[in-house]
Design a protein around this motif. Structure first.
Motif, short mmCIF file in Angstrom:
data_model
loop_
_atom_site.label_atom_id
_atom_site.label_comp_id
_atom_site.label_asym_id
_atom_site.label_seq_id
_atom_site.Cartn_x
_atom_site.Cartn_y
_atom_site.Cartn_z
N VAL A 1 62.90 49.91 49.57
CA VAL A 1 62.41 50.13 48.21
C VAL A 1 60.97 50.62 48.33
CG1 VAL A 1 61.95 49.11 45.96
CG2 VAL A 1 63.89 48.30 47.33
N THR B 1 65.45 53.35 47.36
CA THR B 1 65.07 53.21 45.96
C THR B 1 63.59 53.54 45.83
OG1 THR B 1 66.72 51.49 45.55
CG2 THR B 1 64.87 51.61 44.02
N VAL C 1 60.42 53.42 43.23
CA VAL C 1 59.86 52.91 41.98
C VAL C 1 58.56 53.67 41.74
CG1 VAL C 1 58.95 50.90 40.77
CG2 VAL C 1 60.87 50.65 42.38
N VAL D 1 63.63 54.46 39.92
CA VAL D 1 63.28 53.51 38.87
C VAL D 1 61.94 53.93 38.29
CG1 VAL D 1 62.79 51.10 38.30
CG2 VAL D 1 64.52 51.65 40.04
N THR E 1 58.88 53.23 35.61
CA THR E 1 58.26 52.21 34.76
C THR E 1 58.12 52.74 33.34
OG1 THR E 1 55.99 52.96 35.09
CG2 THR E 1 56.91 51.46 36.74
N LEU F 1 57.20 45.69 34.17
CA LEU F 1 58.29 46.02 35.08
C LEU F 1 57.93 45.67 36.51
CD1 LEU F 1 60.78 48.84 35.22
CD2 LEU F 1 59.27 48.59 37.20
N LEU F 2 56.71 45.98 36.94
CA LEU F 2 56.32 45.75 38.32
C LEU F 2 56.36 44.26 38.68
CD1 LEU F 2 53.41 48.31 38.82
CD2 LEU F 2 55.74 48.43 39.74
N VAL G 1 59.79 43.32 40.30
CA VAL G 1 60.36 44.01 41.45
C VAL G 1 59.59 43.64 42.71
CG1 VAL G 1 61.11 45.95 40.01
CG2 VAL G 1 58.90 46.07 41.21
N ARG G 2 60.23 43.90 43.84
CA ARG G 2 59.59 43.71 45.14
C ARG G 2 59.76 44.99 45.94
NH1 ARG G 2 55.37 41.02 46.99
NH2 ARG G 2 55.49 40.61 49.22
N LEU G 3 58.68 45.50 46.49
CA LEU G 3 58.69 46.76 47.22
C LEU G 3 58.54 46.49 48.71
CD1 LEU G 3 56.12 48.63 44.94
CD2 LEU G 3 58.61 48.63 44.68
N ARG H 1 52.79 44.03 44.86
CA ARG H 1 54.23 43.79 44.87
C ARG H 1 54.88 44.34 46.14
NH1 ARG H 1 55.21 39.80 42.71
NH2 ARG H 1 57.43 40.34 42.61
#
Length: 258
Positions: A94, A123, A125, A144, A146, A165-166, A169-171, A204
């Motif tokens: 991600v 993925t 973001v 994805v 934001t 949103l952030l 999630v985990r990146l 994140r």
């Protein structure tokens, strides 16, 4: 110097000093006084500065040369940085991408990698609508986007919706573009809203990486994003000033030269 580069340089000078004069710009860039006045008038029309008698002053802290102009500057360096960044991405990851011309180049480098289709692809973001549009046609890249309010000059979404949103999630890795990268001041941007989004995206991520060409090293912009406690790595170009690179390493950053 080409006009786009000169416009960008004028804004960089404003970022450092807060005001410029026509005579100063003529001496620095070698354009005629008439050409220099037209440059200032153009930037004033775009509300990127305020004209004064004999020069100009910074209009706001959020001025920044629109991305459509900046994309034509230092393209070779940005392409090299983008390739080095893309090489850090593995299938299944991600990936966070902030807005900016260097991160846009990273998106292009990721889109060119056929091997990322393995393990379900990657993925991405992002809070940059131009990057989202660039990757939207790639079936092996889940995009994805934001929420937020769009910044008209950088195509970045900013504000509380982005942060909402952030938080969820985990990146694995995040690549953040900046306006300045200094050993003492850390990563900085011209816009405090972009700085807030970049900071949260870095927080994140398991690994946060600043991507910037060498012209921004040693530069301190308006709003702080973070230092070595937040950013593990800086990727810049091989033309960066060695003393500035060494200062970053001494400050605790891992610096990769592309």
């Amino acid at each position: 110097m080409k006009r786009a580069a000169r416009l960008n340089a004028i804004l960089d000078l404003l970022a450092a000093s807060g005001e410029v004069t026509v005579d100063e710009l003529v001496d620095r860039f070698g354009a005629s006084p008439a050409t220099t006045r037209r440059d200032l008038d153009t930037l004033a029309e775009q509300r990127l500065l305020t004209r004064t008698h004999g020069g100009a002053v910074a209009q706001t802290v959020a001025y920044e040369l629109p991305i459509r102009y900046k994309s034509h500057l230092r393209t070779h360096e940005k392409a090299s940085i983008a390739q080095a960044a893309a090489d850090l991405v593995s299938p299944g990851m991600v990936v966070g991408l902030s807005g900016g011309t260097t991160t846009t180049a990273i998106a292009a480098a990721l889109a060119a990698r056929e091997d990322l289709a393995a393990d379900g692809g990657v993925t991405v973001v992002t809070n940059a609508v131009n990057i989202a549009a660039q990757l939207a046609t790639r079936p092996d890249i889940k995009v994805v986007v934001t929420g937020g309010v769009i910044h008209s000059r950088t195509y970045e979404l900013v504000g509380p919706f982005v942060e909402q949103l952030l938080r969820g999630v985990r990146l694995d890795i995040a690549f953040l573009g900046v306006n300045g990268m200094d050993a003492a001041a850390g990563a900085t941007t011209q816009d405090e809203r972009e700085a807030a989004v970049n900071r949260m995206m870095a927080e994140r991520a398991r690994r946060a990486v600043v991507v910037t060409d060498g012209s921004k090293l040693g530069v301190e912009a308006f709003s702080a994003v973070g230092g070595p406690e937040l950013f593990h790595t800086v990727i810049t170009d091989r033309g960066a000033e060695p003393a500035l690179v060494e200062a970053l390493r001494t400050a605790g950053y891992v610096v990769l030269l592309a």
